[in-house]
Design a protein around this motif. Structure first.
Motif, mmCIF file in Angstrom:
data_model
loop_
_atom_site.group_PDB
_atom_site.id
_atom_site.type_symbol
_atom_site.label_atom_id
_atom_site.label_comp_id
_atom_site.label_asym_id
_atom_site.label_seq_id
_atom_site.Cartn_x
_atom_site.Cartn_y
_atom_site.Cartn_z
ATOM 1 N N ILE A 110 -5.555 44.060 -10.193
ATOM 2 C CA ILE A 110 -5.077 42.701 -9.959
ATOM 3 C C ILE A 110 -4.519 42.128 -11.263
ATOM 4 N N PRO A 111 -3.531 41.248 -11.159
ATOM 5 C CA PRO A 111 -2.891 40.729 -12.374
ATOM 6 C C PRO A 111 -3.830 39.993 -13.342
ATOM 7 N N PRO A 112 -4.733 39.123 -12.876
ATOM 8 C CA PRO A 112 -5.562 38.404 -13.846
ATOM 9 C C PRO A 112 -6.405 39.316 -14.735
ATOM 10 N N MET A 113 -6.729 40.505 -14.245
ATOM 11 C CA MET A 113 -7.519 41.444 -15.040
ATOM 12 C C MET A 113 -6.651 42.388 -15.866
ATOM 13 N N GLY A 114 -5.342 42.247 -15.750
ATOM 14 C CA GLY A 114 -4.444 43.117 -16.493
ATOM 15 C C GLY A 114 -4.373 44.526 -15.945
ATOM 16 N N THR A 115 -4.805 44.711 -14.699
ATOM 17 C CA THR A 115 -4.865 46.054 -14.117
ATOM 18 C C THR A 115 -3.802 46.301 -13.047
ATOM 19 N N ALA A 116 -2.980 45.283 -12.749
ATOM 20 C CA ALA A 116 -1.852 45.496 -11.850
ATOM 21 C C ALA A 116 -0.712 46.160 -12.623
ATOM 22 N N TRP A 117 0.062 47.012 -11.935
ATOM 23 C CA TRP A 117 1.204 47.693 -12.557
ATOM 24 C C TRP A 117 2.425 46.819 -12.330
ATOM 25 N N THR A 118 2.870 46.152 -13.365
ATOM 26 C CA THR A 118 3.840 45.079 -13.231
ATOM 27 C C THR A 118 5.201 45.424 -13.815
ATOM 28 N N ASP A 119 6.198 44.691 -13.350
ATOM 29 C CA ASP A 119 7.529 44.785 -13.942
ATOM 30 C C ASP A 119 7.582 44.020 -15.265
ATOM 31 N N GLN A 120 6.976 42.840 -15.298
ATOM 32 C CA GLN A 120 6.981 42.030 -16.510
ATOM 33 C C GLN A 120 5.776 42.395 -17.385
ATOM 34 N N PRO A 121 5.904 42.253 -18.698
ATOM 35 C CA PRO A 121 4.786 42.603 -19.577
ATOM 36 C C PRO A 121 3.686 41.544 -19.551
ATOM 37 N N TYR A 122 2.461 41.977 -19.763
ATOM 38 C CA TYR A 122 1.349 41.048 -19.923
ATOM 39 C C TYR A 122 1.462 40.323 -21.263
ATOM 40 N N GLY A 151 1.889 45.464 -22.740
ATOM 41 C CA GLY A 151 1.775 46.509 -21.721
ATOM 42 C C GLY A 151 2.088 46.007 -20.332
ATOM 43 N N HIS A 152 2.124 46.955 -19.407
ATOM 44 C CA HIS A 152 2.461 46.648 -18.011
ATOM 45 C C HIS A 152 1.359 47.059 -17.040
ATOM 46 N N GLY A 153 0.185 47.404 -17.527
ATOM 47 C CA GLY A 153 -0.843 47.912 -16.635
ATOM 48 C C GLY A 153 -0.480 49.295 -16.139
ATOM 49 N N GLY A 154 -1.075 49.701 -15.023
ATOM 50 C CA GLY A 154 -0.780 51.031 -14.495
ATOM 51 C C GLY A 154 -1.448 51.262 -13.167
ATOM 52 N N LEU A 155 -1.212 52.430 -12.604
ATOM 53 C CA LEU A 155 -1.820 52.812 -11.335
ATOM 54 C C LEU A 155 -3.258 53.261 -11.554
ATOM 55 N N LEU A 209 -3.155 34.148 -13.117
ATOM 56 C CA LEU A 209 -1.965 34.999 -13.173
ATOM 57 C C LEU A 209 -1.001 34.491 -14.243
ATOM 58 N N ALA A 210 -0.824 33.171 -14.305
ATOM 59 C CA ALA A 210 0.068 32.608 -15.309
ATOM 60 C C ALA A 210 -0.427 32.890 -16.717
ATOM 61 N N ALA A 211 -1.741 32.849 -16.897
ATOM 62 C CA ALA A 211 -2.291 33.147 -18.223
ATOM 63 C C ALA A 211 -2.087 34.606 -18.591
ATOM 64 N N ALA A 212 -2.151 35.490 -17.594
ATOM 65 C CA ALA A 212 -2.029 36.924 -17.862
ATOM 66 C C ALA A 212 -0.591 37.360 -18.079
ATOM 67 N N LEU A 213 0.351 36.744 -17.356
ATOM 68 C CA LEU A 213 1.741 37.219 -17.376
ATOM 69 C C LEU A 213 2.741 36.169 -17.848
ATOM 70 N N GLY A 214 2.272 34.975 -18.095
ATOM 71 C CA GLY A 214 3.167 33.898 -18.482
ATOM 72 C C GLY A 214 3.500 33.013 -17.300
ATOM 73 N N PRO A 215 3.705 31.718 -17.531
ATOM 74 C CA PRO A 215 3.951 30.780 -16.428
ATOM 75 C C PRO A 215 5.157 31.142 -15.577
#
Length: 442
Positions: free
Chosen positions: A213-225, A229-233, A328-334
């Motif tokens: 999940i994004p708040p934990m930094g464990t989602a594999w994202t297009d945008q950087p945290y 990094g971008h997380g992973g599978l 989510l906003a804190a993890a990936l930006g608003p």
């Protein structure tokens, strides 16, 4: 016998607002139930000939009738063990220790399932999907997600003790954790789920966790945290490419075995990888297994278009946005919030959208989900009834109020035509019927 040769109805609901949610989206004023099926939906005059000496007539007094609610992503065993506690409430209070419950035996698991059934009946829920039970969690900390729970469901269904219809997905990896292609293949070969109990229990598919999940930094994202990094599978592999390839093979294997696949994927890259794997699997044999993405928090527009083109569903929870948007906003930006949880965009693209609760992560009260979804009332109601029936492969016999379909319905204490979605949680559930039987009446 009535004069026209038709047998009388067992129950008639009349004098209300019956939202059939059929293809014509008819709103009628009466409904007749005979046995476990709907006999007629229409005007009071059209239904009146089915009233006989023994018919129970319910005067709706202007109240609304809906098809029974289908919560298409709800952890029934876990909910019954935790209720009235909810995971999000515990996290907000800082009291969650990672293992809030522990069920030790079948008696406790079955008691939890039955407790959930009573709760859901009081909310108008007549079907739900148990999204992940199986050998991957046989040694799990809570005792809520192992393969024994599937057998408990089968036992209760065979004994006629369930008050909601259950669709289940099998789990060959850890809940919210890693999985491997080898374990999934072994599960498909060696694990034998309990037999279907027609109408009440169907082990329809396999759940796979693609990422976290994004708040934990464990989602594999297009945008950087924000931390980099971008997380992973979560799928095992020596590199991002190897993990993506393994996910593709896992989905292909489950598809080839004849199963529906529900993939937990939240980051944009994870969702896209899962969707491309589902499309490739279906292209090999041309079979529509009704695969779907679970959550899809950061699904991108290009992926929504691919999902719509391939009939891949999106099963998401409006309450997640309300509960975790700030995180989510804190993890990936608003700026990440602008594209998160795109429900309206999914509908506009033609994606089959299911709304669900993920209870006990969130409340099982679907009325709250409708209020949080930000969708027109009719679209939100379809996402809790018609579309989940299709996800279950049961659209021919449930999900709408039409003659010949099962009499699963709920009565709400008001006219929904005069209710805004945000006000729906204040409208009480007056009655719930499953299979023609009243299982809750306020």
């Amino acid at each position: 016998m009535l004069r026209n040769g038709s047998r009388p109805a067992d129950t008639v609901l009349t004098g209300g607002v019956v939202h059939t949610l059929d293809q014509e989206d008819r709103v009628v004023e009466a409904l007749a139930v005979r046995g476990r099926l709907i006999a007629r939906a229409g005007s009071a005059r059209e239904v009146a000939p089915l009233i006989g000496p023994g018919t129970r007539v319910i005067d709706l007094r202007g109240r609304s009738v809906l098809p029974g609610i289908n919560d298409s992503h709800l952890h029934g065993v876990w909910l019954g063990a935790m209720w009235p506690e909810l995971l999000m409430d515990q996290l907000a209070a800082g009291g969650h220790d990672g293992a809030p419950v522990r069920l030790e035996n079948g008696r406790q698991r079955r008691a939890a399932i039955l407790r959930t059934g009573r709760l859901l009946a009081s909310l108008g829920v007549t079907s739900y999907t148990e999204p992940g039970l199986g050998p991957g969690e046989d040694a799990g900390r809570t005792g809520c997600f192992g393969s024994a729970a599937l057998r408990d469901y089968a036992r209760l269904a065979a004994d006629g003790r369930l008050t909601a219809r259950v669709t289940a997905l099998m789990l060959f990896g850890e809940l919210d954790g890693p999985s491997t292609l080898a374990d999934l293949r072994e599960g498909l070969r060696g694990f034998r789920p309990p037999a279907e109990v027609p109408g009440w229990l169907n082990v329809a598919g396999v759940k796979i966790f693609a990422d976290g999940i994004p708040p934990m930094g464990t989602a594999w994202t297009d945008q950087p945290y924000t931390h980099g990094g971008h997380g992973g599978l979560l799928v095992e592999g020596s590199s991002p490419e190897a993990r993506a390839a393994a996910l593709t093979e896992m989905i292909a294997a489950a598809h080839a075995a004849g199963y529906q696949v529900g993939v937990h994927a939240t980051g944009g890259r994870a969702v896209h990888a899962a969707v491309e794997a589902m499309r490739a699997a279906a292209a090999r044999d041309g079979r529509d297994r009704r695969h779907y993405v679970i959550h899809g928090d950061l699904v991108a527009p290009r992926t929504l278009a691919a999902m719509a083109a391939s009939g891949i569903g999106l099963n998401t929870q409006p309450g997640i946005a309300a509960a975790t948007g700030d995180m989510l906003a804190a993890a990936l930006g608003p700026e990440a919030l602008a594209g998160a949880w795109p429900l309206r965009e999914a509908l506009a693209a033609g994606v089959r959208l299911c709304l669900s609760s993920d209870a006990p992560v969130l409340t099982p009260d679907w009325r709250v989900g409708v209020a949080q979804a930000g969708l027109p009332m009719n679209e939100a109601l379809r996402a809790y009834t018609v579309v989940p029936a299709r996800q279950d492969g049961a659209q021919d016999w449930k999900g709408t109020l039409e003659a010949g379909k099962v009499a699963d319905l709920c009565v709400l204490g008001g006219d929904l035509r005069a209710v805004e979605p945000a006000a729906l949680p204040g409208v009480p559930v007056a009655l719930t019927m499953v299979d023609g039987r009243v299982v809750h009446q306020a």
